[in-house]
Design a protein around this motif. Structure first.
Motif, PDB file in Angstrom:
ATOM      1  N   ARG A 267       0.897  -0.982  -0.217  1.00  0.00           N
ATOM      2  CA  ARG A 267       0.139  -0.198  -0.135  1.00  0.00           C
ATOM      3  C   ARG A 267       0.801   1.359   0.109  1.00  0.00           C
ATOM      4  NH1 ARG A 267      -3.951  -1.063   4.159  1.00  0.00           N
ATOM      5  NH2 ARG A 267      -5.417  -1.712   2.750  1.00  0.00           N
ATOM      6  N   MET A 268       1.743   1.242   0.459  1.00  0.00           N
ATOM      7  CA  MET A 268       2.932   2.477   0.917  1.00  0.00           C
ATOM      8  C   MET A 268       3.011   2.356  -0.653  1.00  0.00           C
ATOM      9  SD  MET A 268       2.066   4.370   3.228  1.00  0.00           S
ATOM     10  CE  MET A 268       0.750   4.041   3.508  1.00  0.00           C
ATOM     11  N   HIS A 269       3.950   1.576  -0.675  1.00  0.00           N
ATOM     12  CA  HIS A 269       4.449   1.611  -2.410  1.00  0.00           C
ATOM     13  C   HIS A 269       3.817   1.574  -3.837  1.00  0.00           C
ATOM     14  CE1 HIS A 269       7.996  -0.057  -5.709  1.00  0.00           C
ATOM     15  NE2 HIS A 269       5.905  -0.279  -6.341  1.00  0.00           N
ATOM     16  N   VAL A 270       2.798   1.924  -3.278  1.00  0.00           N
ATOM     17  CA  VAL A 270       1.660   1.930  -4.098  1.00  0.00           C
ATOM     18  C   VAL A 270       1.693   3.656  -4.287  1.00  0.00           C
ATOM     19  CG1 VAL A 270      -0.625   2.015  -4.970  1.00  0.00           C
ATOM     20  CG2 VAL A 270       0.221   0.042  -4.806  1.00  0.00           C
ATOM     21  N   ALA A 271       1.803   4.177  -2.569  1.00  0.00           N
ATOM     22  CA  ALA A 271       1.218   5.605  -2.106  1.00  0.00           C
ATOM     23  C   ALA A 271       2.491   6.503  -2.948  1.00  0.00           C
ATOM     24  CB  ALA A 271       1.187   5.878  -1.169  1.00  0.00           C
ATOM     25  N   ALA A 272       3.642   5.741  -2.731  1.00  0.00           N
ATOM     26  CA  ALA A 272       5.027   6.518  -3.161  1.00  0.00           C
ATOM     27  C   ALA A 272       4.814   6.608  -4.891  1.00  0.00           C
ATOM     28  CB  ALA A 272       5.550   5.578  -2.613  1.00  0.00           C
ATOM     29  N   ASP A 273       4.456   6.046  -5.590  1.00  0.00           N
ATOM     30  CA  ASP A 273       3.754   5.860  -7.098  1.00  0.00           C
ATOM     31  C   ASP A 273       2.973   6.629  -7.601  1.00  0.00           C
ATOM     32  OD1 ASP A 273       5.240   4.135  -9.551  1.00  0.00           O
ATOM     33  OD2 ASP A 273       2.974   4.491  -9.810  1.00  0.00           O
ATOM     34  N   MET A 274       2.107   7.192  -6.331  1.00  0.00           N
ATOM     35  CA  MET A 274       1.028   8.073  -7.175  1.00  0.00           C
ATOM     36  C   MET A 274       1.592  10.109  -6.012  1.00  0.00           C
ATOM     37  SD  MET A 274      -2.353   6.944  -5.519  1.00  0.00           S
ATOM     38  CE  MET A 274      -2.907   5.142  -6.429  1.00  0.00           C
ATOM     39  N   LEU A 275       2.269   9.707  -5.285  1.00  0.00           N
ATOM     40  CA  LEU A 275       3.007  10.861  -5.304  1.00  0.00           C
ATOM     41  C   LEU A 275       4.250  11.206  -6.839  1.00  0.00           C
ATOM     42  CD1 LEU A 275       3.824  10.063  -1.326  1.00  0.00           C
ATOM     43  CD2 LEU A 275       1.851  11.727  -2.446  1.00  0.00           C
ATOM     44  N   ARG A 276       4.639  10.449  -6.940  1.00  0.00           N
ATOM     45  CA  ARG A 276       5.778  10.414  -7.415  1.00  0.00           C
ATOM     46  C   ARG A 276       5.609  10.717  -9.158  1.00  0.00           C
ATOM     47  NH1 ARG A 276       9.281   7.645 -10.897  1.00  0.00           N
ATOM     48  NH2 ARG A 276       8.086   6.076 -10.436  1.00  0.00           N
ATOM     49  N   LYS A 277       4.365  10.204  -9.276  1.00  0.00           N
ATOM     50  CA  LYS A 277       3.772  10.656 -10.510  1.00  0.00           C
ATOM     51  C   LYS A 277       3.092  11.044 -11.270  1.00  0.00           C
ATOM     52  CE  LYS A 277       5.964   6.101 -12.470  1.00  0.00           C
ATOM     53  NZ  LYS A 277       6.498   5.293 -10.809  1.00  0.00           N
ATOM     54  N   GLU A 278       1.858  11.050 -10.197  1.00  0.00           N
ATOM     55  CA  GLU A 278       0.789  11.627 -10.387  1.00  0.00           C
ATOM     56  C   GLU A 278       0.268  13.003  -9.781  1.00  0.00           C
ATOM     57  OE1 GLU A 278      -2.666   9.395  -9.960  1.00  0.00           O
ATOM     58  OE2 GLU A 278      -1.552   7.765 -10.312  1.00  0.00           O
ATOM     59  N   ARG A 279       1.391  13.478  -8.622  1.00  0.00           N
ATOM     60  CA  ARG A 279       1.299  14.968  -8.601  1.00  0.00           C
ATOM     61  C   ARG A 279       0.263  14.905  -7.684  1.00  0.00           C
ATOM     62  NH1 ARG A 279       6.121  13.966 -10.079  1.00  0.00           N
ATOM     63  NH2 ARG A 279       7.384  14.996 -11.213  1.00  0.00           N
ATOM     64  N   GLN A 280       0.064  14.567  -6.516  1.00  0.00           N
ATOM     65  CA  GLN A 280      -0.926  14.439  -6.133  1.00  0.00           C
ATOM     66  C   GLN A 280      -0.482  14.831  -4.757  1.00  0.00           C
ATOM     67  OE1 GLN A 280      -4.699  11.745  -6.010  1.00  0.00           O
ATOM     68  NE2 GLN A 280      -3.352  10.119  -7.553  1.00  0.00           N
ATOM     69  N   ASN A 281      -1.596  15.815  -3.917  1.00  0.00           N
ATOM     70  CA  ASN A 281      -0.817  15.996  -2.390  1.00  0.00           C
ATOM     71  C   ASN A 281      -0.883  14.604  -1.702  1.00  0.00           C
ATOM     72  OD1 ASN A 281      -3.529  15.634  -1.736  1.00  0.00           O
ATOM     73  ND2 ASN A 281      -4.112  18.047  -2.322  1.00  0.00           N
ATOM     74  N   ALA A 282      -0.727  14.796  -0.392  1.00  0.00           N
ATOM     75  CA  ALA A 282      -0.388  13.791   0.698  1.00  0.00           C
ATOM     76  C   ALA A 282      -1.852  12.982   0.510  1.00  0.00           C
ATOM     77  CB  ALA A 282       0.018  14.165   1.395  1.00  0.00           C
ATOM     78  N   CYS A 283      -3.061  14.189   1.186  1.00  0.00           N
ATOM     79  CA  CYS A 283      -4.124  14.174   1.634  1.00  0.00           C
ATOM     80  C   CYS A 283      -4.861  12.782   0.767  1.00  0.00           C
ATOM     81  CB  CYS A 283      -4.900  15.388   1.831  1.00  0.00           C
ATOM     82  SG  CYS A 283      -7.118  15.278   2.245  1.00  0.00           S
ATOM     83  N   SER A 284      -5.004  13.412  -0.033  1.00  0.00           N
ATOM     84  CA  SER A 284      -5.542  12.510  -1.787  1.00  0.00           C
ATOM     85  C   SER A 284      -5.143  11.425  -2.290  1.00  0.00           C
ATOM     86  CB  SER A 284      -5.332  13.804  -3.035  1.00  0.00           C
ATOM     87  OG  SER A 284      -5.965  12.639  -4.084  1.00  0.00           O
ATOM     88  N   VAL A 285      -4.126  11.310  -2.074  1.00  0.00           N
ATOM     89  CA  VAL A 285      -3.053   9.550  -1.875  1.00  0.00           C
ATOM     90  C   VAL A 285      -3.551   9.137  -1.137  1.00  0.00           C
ATOM     91  CG1 VAL A 285      -1.164   8.818  -1.407  1.00  0.00           C
ATOM     92  CG2 VAL A 285      -1.375  10.542  -2.849  1.00  0.00           C
ATOM     93  N   ALA A 286      -3.592   9.942   0.540  1.00  0.00           N
ATOM     94  CA  ALA A 286      -4.317   8.961   1.903  1.00  0.00           C
ATOM     95  C   ALA A 286      -5.077   8.018   1.625  1.00  0.00           C
ATOM     96  CB  ALA A 286      -3.767   9.747   2.721  1.00  0.00           C
ATOM     97  N   TYR A 287      -6.606   8.735   0.832  1.00  0.00           N
ATOM     98  CA  TYR A 287      -7.854   7.769   1.146  1.00  0.00           C
ATOM     99  C   TYR A 287      -7.618   7.037  -0.299  1.00  0.00           C
ATOM    100  CZ  TYR A 287      -9.541  11.316   4.703  1.00  0.00           C
ATOM    101  OH  TYR A 287     -10.079  12.049   5.585  1.00  0.00           O
ATOM    102  N   SER A 288      -6.422   7.791  -2.011  1.00  0.00           N
ATOM    103  CA  SER A 288      -7.028   6.688  -2.271  1.00  0.00           C
ATOM    104  C   SER A 288      -6.145   5.053  -2.176  1.00  0.00           C
ATOM    105  CB  SER A 288      -5.888   7.079  -3.938  1.00  0.00           C
ATOM    106  OG  SER A 288      -6.227   8.652  -4.291  1.00  0.00           O
ATOM    107  N   VAL A 289      -4.977   5.073  -1.533  1.00  0.00           N
ATOM    108  CA  VAL A 289      -4.701   4.196  -0.800  1.00  0.00           C
ATOM    109  C   VAL A 289      -5.715   3.675   0.326  1.00  0.00           C
ATOM    110  CG1 VAL A 289      -2.546   4.476  -2.185  1.00  0.00           C
ATOM    111  CG2 VAL A 289      -3.021   5.286   0.703  1.00  0.00           C
ATOM    112  N   GLY A 290      -6.387   4.039   1.031  1.00  0.00           N
ATOM    113  CA  GLY A 290      -7.739   3.083   1.938  1.00  0.00           C
ATOM    114  C   GLY A 290      -7.410   3.904   3.514  1.00  0.00           C
ATOM    115  N   PHE A 291      -6.629   5.063   3.469  1.00  0.00           N
ATOM    116  CA  PHE A 291      -6.662   5.841   4.617  1.00  0.00           C
ATOM    117  C   PHE A 291      -7.473   6.662   4.702  1.00  0.00           C
ATOM    118  CE2 PHE A 291      -2.642   4.165   4.555  1.00  0.00           C
ATOM    119  CZ  PHE A 291      -1.659   3.997   5.953  1.00  0.00           C
ATOM    120  N   ASN A 292      -8.145   6.533   5.992  1.00  0.00           N
ATOM    121  CA  ASN A 292      -9.091   7.354   6.908  1.00  0.00           C
ATOM    122  C   ASN A 292      -8.604   8.931   7.290  1.00  0.00           C
ATOM    123  OD1 ASN A 292     -11.745   5.779   5.768  1.00  0.00           O
ATOM    124  ND2 ASN A 292     -11.427   4.813   7.395  1.00  0.00           N
ATOM    125  N   SER A 293      -7.368   8.468   7.357  1.00  0.00           N
ATOM    126  CA  SER A 293      -6.629   9.913   8.950  1.00  0.00           C
ATOM    127  C   SER A 293      -5.593  10.433   7.554  1.00  0.00           C
ATOM    128  CB  SER A 293      -6.631   9.325   9.777  1.00  0.00           C
ATOM    129  OG  SER A 293      -5.657  10.102  10.253  1.00  0.00           O
TER     130      SER A 293
END
Length: 329
Positions: A267-293
């Motif tokens: 899950r963290m690996h997917v999140a890191a990939d989103m942060l690097r390639k899709e330029r999403q912010n941390a809040c958006s990525v957090a919910y995309s990978v299943g975190f509610n906080s």
């Protein structure tokens, strides 16, 4: 769908042929797919699989640190991690970078190379060169495979249709249609991976061996497909058809960690990939990978990568860091 098919599907492979080459001995060329080669097909992929399909003659392929392999007519050589490699005929010549030999592309964007002793005195080799690309963070399969894989079609248990289609592409009415060869390369890659896994020694451990185990393989596929879900050990064991104890023991023996630890790392690996390639912010990525906080996500990310996601993303923008592979994170 079996585990490997599920994982290959999740990689969303696509690609094509970008070069039609004919070489006469003596010849040797250095080859590696570059991002510009992919541009006519799609955006720059996260991972590139290079391949060469020998239409006639034969060649040798060498990657640093490995013995050269011979590839004959009707065979394809795959390089899962796109390592730099040397191609040469039965009589090697002075190595030249293949990109320096490219002729201007035709109206369909296909490059051609005609290189070697053009007076007809040397042995001829004709090839298609292409690539498969994936824009997903899926890379465990590619990092687990050997640098070079050669597949011949005559003894391929499930690829008679591939051989017939390639014969049609090269010798039939569509012999000048490299698009067909590019599409078929996806099937050849799947066939090569299946063969490699099938021939692993029974005592072999590791991620690929885990795919061969029914319970562990199903669990890996589920984690990769549903990383944003609130997965539990109970749920994973139920889907795998075994008890929690059996799943935990098999998973640790083959993968080296528990299913839930693997799930958290993936899950963290997917999140890191989103942060690097899709330029999403941390809040958006957090919910995309299943975190509610976002705060919980920040803590989990820092445990895995040693810094908060926002700081990690800044280093990526500066080109100072790439997300590590799951195995080395």
């Amino acid at each position: 769908m079996d585990t490997l098919s599920d994982l290959l599907s999740s990689m969303r492979l696509s690609g094509g042929v970008f070069l039609d080459g004919e070489f006469w001995s003596p010849w040797s060329v250095w080859s590696q797919i570059v991002p510009e080669d992919c541009a006519p097909y799609f955006g720059i992929p996260s991972h590139i699989i290079a391949y060469h399909y020998v239409r006639s003659g034969e060649l040798s392929c060498e990657v640093a640190g490995m013995e050269p392999v011979t590839v004959r007519a009707g065979e394809i050589v795959l390089l899962p991690r796109n390592d730099p490699h040397l191609l040469h005929g039965p009589e090697p010549g002075k190595p030249v970078n293949a990109h320096q030999l490219l002729m201007p592309p035709d109206e369909e964007g296909l490059y051609r190379i005609r290189y070697g002793r053009l007076d007809g005195g040397g042995a001829s080799t004709r090839i298609y060169c292409g690539f498969l690309g994936s824009t997903t963070p899926e890379n465990m399969l590619l990092t687990s495979l050997p640098p070079v894989m050669v597949i011949g079609l005559d003894d391929a248990s499930d690829s008679h249709w591939i051989k017939r289609s390639l014969d049609f592409a090269v010798h039939g009415l569509s012999k000048d249609s490299p698009e067909l060869v590019g599409k078929l390369a996806e099937g050849l890659f799947a066939e090569a991976v299946r063969r490699y896994i099938d021939h692993l020694p029974p005592e072999e451990g590791g991620w690929l061996a885990g795919l061969r185990d029914p319970a562990v393989g199903r669990t890996i596929a589920l984690i990769h497909r549903r990383y944003a879900d609130a997965l539990t050990l109970d749920m994973l064991a139920r889907e795998a058809g075994v008890s929690k104890t059996v799943l935990g023991e098999r998973f640790r023996a083959l993968i080296g960690e528990s299913p839930m630890r693997y799930c958290a790392r993936w899950r963290m690996h997917v999140a890191a990939d989103m942060l690097r390639k899709e330029r999403q912010n941390a809040c958006s990525v957090a919910y995309s990978v299943g975190f509610n906080s976002e705060a919980a996500f920040n803590r989990a990310f820092k445990r895995e990568f040693g810094m908060p996601p926002a700081a990690w993303q800044r280093t990526c923008r500066d080109g100072a860091r790439n997300p590590g592979d799951l195995q080395s994170a």
